[in-house]
Design a protein around this motif. Structure first.
Motif, short mmCIF file in Angstrom:
data_model
loop_
_atom_site.label_atom_id
_atom_site.label_comp_id
_atom_site.label_asym_id
_atom_site.label_seq_id
_atom_site.Cartn_x
_atom_site.Cartn_y
_atom_site.Cartn_z
N SER A 74 34.65 -83.14 1.26
CA SER A 74 36.02 -82.77 0.87
C SER A 74 36.89 -82.84 2.11
O SER A 74 36.45 -82.52 3.22
N LEU A 75 38.14 -83.25 1.92
CA LEU A 75 39.10 -83.24 3.02
C LEU A 75 39.82 -81.91 3.12
O LEU A 75 40.55 -81.67 4.08
N ASN A 76 39.64 -81.05 2.12
CA ASN A 76 40.34 -79.77 2.09
C ASN A 76 39.60 -78.72 2.90
O ASN A 76 38.38 -78.54 2.74
N ASN A 77 40.33 -78.05 3.74
CA ASN A 77 39.74 -76.96 4.51
C ASN A 77 39.23 -75.89 3.55
O ASN A 77 39.97 -75.44 2.66
N PRO A 78 37.98 -75.49 3.69
CA PRO A 78 37.44 -74.50 2.75
C PRO A 78 38.09 -73.14 2.84
O PRO A 78 37.95 -72.32 1.94
N ASP A 79 38.77 -72.90 3.92
CA ASP A 79 39.52 -71.65 4.02
C ASP A 79 40.76 -71.79 3.13
O ASP A 79 41.79 -72.33 3.53
N THR A 80 40.64 -71.32 1.90
CA THR A 80 41.68 -71.54 0.89
C THR A 80 43.04 -71.04 1.34
O THR A 80 44.06 -71.72 1.17
N LEU A 81 43.09 -69.85 1.91
CA LEU A 81 44.37 -69.28 2.30
C LEU A 81 45.05 -70.16 3.34
O LEU A 81 46.26 -70.41 3.25
N LEU A 82 44.28 -70.63 4.33
CA LEU A 82 44.86 -71.49 5.35
C LEU A 82 45.41 -72.76 4.73
O LEU A 82 46.51 -73.22 5.07
N ARG A 83 44.65 -73.34 3.79
CA ARG A 83 45.10 -74.57 3.13
C ARG A 83 46.39 -74.32 2.35
O ARG A 83 47.33 -75.10 2.42
N ILE A 84 46.43 -73.20 1.62
CA ILE A 84 47.61 -72.89 0.81
C ILE A 84 48.81 -72.62 1.71
O ILE A 84 49.94 -73.03 1.41
N GLU A 85 48.60 -71.94 2.82
CA GLU A 85 49.70 -71.66 3.75
C GLU A 85 50.28 -72.95 4.32
O GLU A 85 51.51 -73.08 4.47
N LYS A 86 49.41 -73.92 4.61
CA LYS A 86 49.90 -75.20 5.15
C LYS A 86 50.70 -75.96 4.10
O LYS A 86 51.70 -76.60 4.42
N ILE A 87 50.27 -75.89 2.85
CA ILE A 87 51.03 -76.53 1.77
C ILE A 87 52.38 -75.85 1.63
O ILE A 87 53.41 -76.50 1.44
N GLY A 88 52.40 -74.51 1.75
CA GLY A 88 53.65 -73.78 1.69
C GLY A 88 54.61 -74.20 2.79
O GLY A 88 55.82 -74.34 2.57
N GLU A 89 54.08 -74.41 3.99
CA GLU A 89 54.92 -74.88 5.10
C GLU A 89 55.51 -76.25 4.81
O GLU A 89 56.67 -76.52 5.13
N THR A 90 54.70 -77.10 4.18
CA THR A 90 55.19 -78.44 3.81
C THR A 90 56.31 -78.33 2.78
O THR A 90 57.32 -79.04 2.87
N ILE A 91 56.13 -77.45 1.80
CA ILE A 91 57.16 -77.25 0.77
C ILE A 91 58.47 -76.82 1.41
O ILE A 91 59.54 -77.36 1.13
N LEU A 92 58.40 -75.82 2.30
CA LEU A 92 59.61 -75.34 2.96
C LEU A 92 60.25 -76.42 3.82
O LEU A 92 61.48 -76.55 3.87
N ASP A 93 59.42 -77.18 4.51
CA ASP A 93 59.94 -78.24 5.38
C ASP A 93 60.71 -79.28 4.56
O ASP A 93 61.79 -79.74 4.94
#
Length: 280
Positions: A208-227
């Motif tokens: 998988s390319l997704n970091n297994p640390d779900t919270l970290l992955r979700i936080e990075k997606i959130g940063e992308t959304i805001l950007d």
């Protein structure tokens, strides 16, 4: 012992007109190798440590260089053919002397300018660094000992109906499934991946390319959304299709909705009937 075809940390023993001789330690009486004059500068002193790459010159003598090859012994790489002669194909691997692929180690006939996936190894008979395009014999020769979510290096080598195939840590074959890819992948690129499963039937790895640390992955997606909301004036709704979300945010719709929920709870966005609006 000096490793041919790899990096070595060596000590300058003495300077000569045509370069400097390096050895393993200050009390070592054997195993010296020449660093040619073109790599020697005025700041170097006897006793200094240097990290050098060691290979063999045109006369099969060990020689050191400060140049960095594209890959070294024990690694797979996509390399371009510089020339072909009666001995075999010679690949550009970033050093002055090209890398030989003997005819017997070619899966198909190699031509100048062609790019081929090869494995680099030390031929113990000739003591030369050579390459082989018959990569299968160098893969899956040891039992994988990974645990779920272990981080690995994956060299992307091909694509099939299921997804992208990869070489994992220069040892094993792995697969990244198409429906879990949310970022562009290129053949020949190295990516960080995570072990999802070691298949019992063949020992191959599901990745998988997704970091297994779900919270970290979700936080990075959130940063992308805001950007993106910062830079663009459009709105996007949670009701947008999975394909649209994948194209814009490079993530699944499920993760997108989780990231939106996190941003909403943190009062970084508001949501109205037209979609997501960033808070001022």
């Amino acid at each position: 012992m000096i490793q041919i075809g790899n990096y070595n940390t060596l000590i300058i023993d003495r300077f000569v007109e045509f370069g400097a001789y390096l050895k393993e330690s200050s009390d070592s009486s054997k195993g010296e190798v020449l660093l040619p004059r073109r790599y020697v500068d005025d700041d170097m002193r006897e006793g200094d440590e240097l990290t050098v790459f060691v290979y063999t010159d045109s006369e099969d003598r060990p020689v050191a260089t400060l140049e960095q090859p594209y890959a070294h012994v024990g690694q797979f790489a996509f390399l371009q053919t510089a020339q072909v002669n009666r001995v075999g194909a010679f690949l550009d691997w970033g050093l002055q002397k090209n890398l030989l692929v003997p005819f017997k180690e070619q899966k198909i006939k190699m031509f100048p300018g062609g790019i081929y996936l090869v494995y680099i190894y030390l031929d113990h008979n000739s003591k030369r660094v050579v390459a082989s395009a018959k990569i299968e014999k160098f893969l899956d020769n040891v039992i994988p000992t990974y645990n779920k979510n272990d981080k690995v290096d994956a060299l992307i080598i091909g694509r099939n109906p299921l997804g992208y195939t990869a070489i994992v840590d220069n040892l094993h074959r792995g697969l990244i499934y198409e429906n879990e890819i949310y970022q562009p992948l290129e053949i020949g690129s190295h990516v960080t991946a995570f072990v999802k499963n070691v298949r019992d039937e063949d020992g191959k790895l599901d990745l998988s390319l997704n970091n297994p640390d779900t919270l970290l992955r979700i936080e990075k997606i959130g940063e992308t959304i805001l950007d993106i909301l910062h830079r663009d004036t459009f709105r996007i709704s949670e009701k947008a299709s999975a394909d649209v979300i994948k194209e814009i945010f490079h993530c699944s719709k499920k993760d997108f909705k989780k990231a939106v929920g996190l941003l909403y709870r943190e009062r970084k966005i508001v949501i109205d009937d037209k979609g997501i609006v960033e808070l001022a």
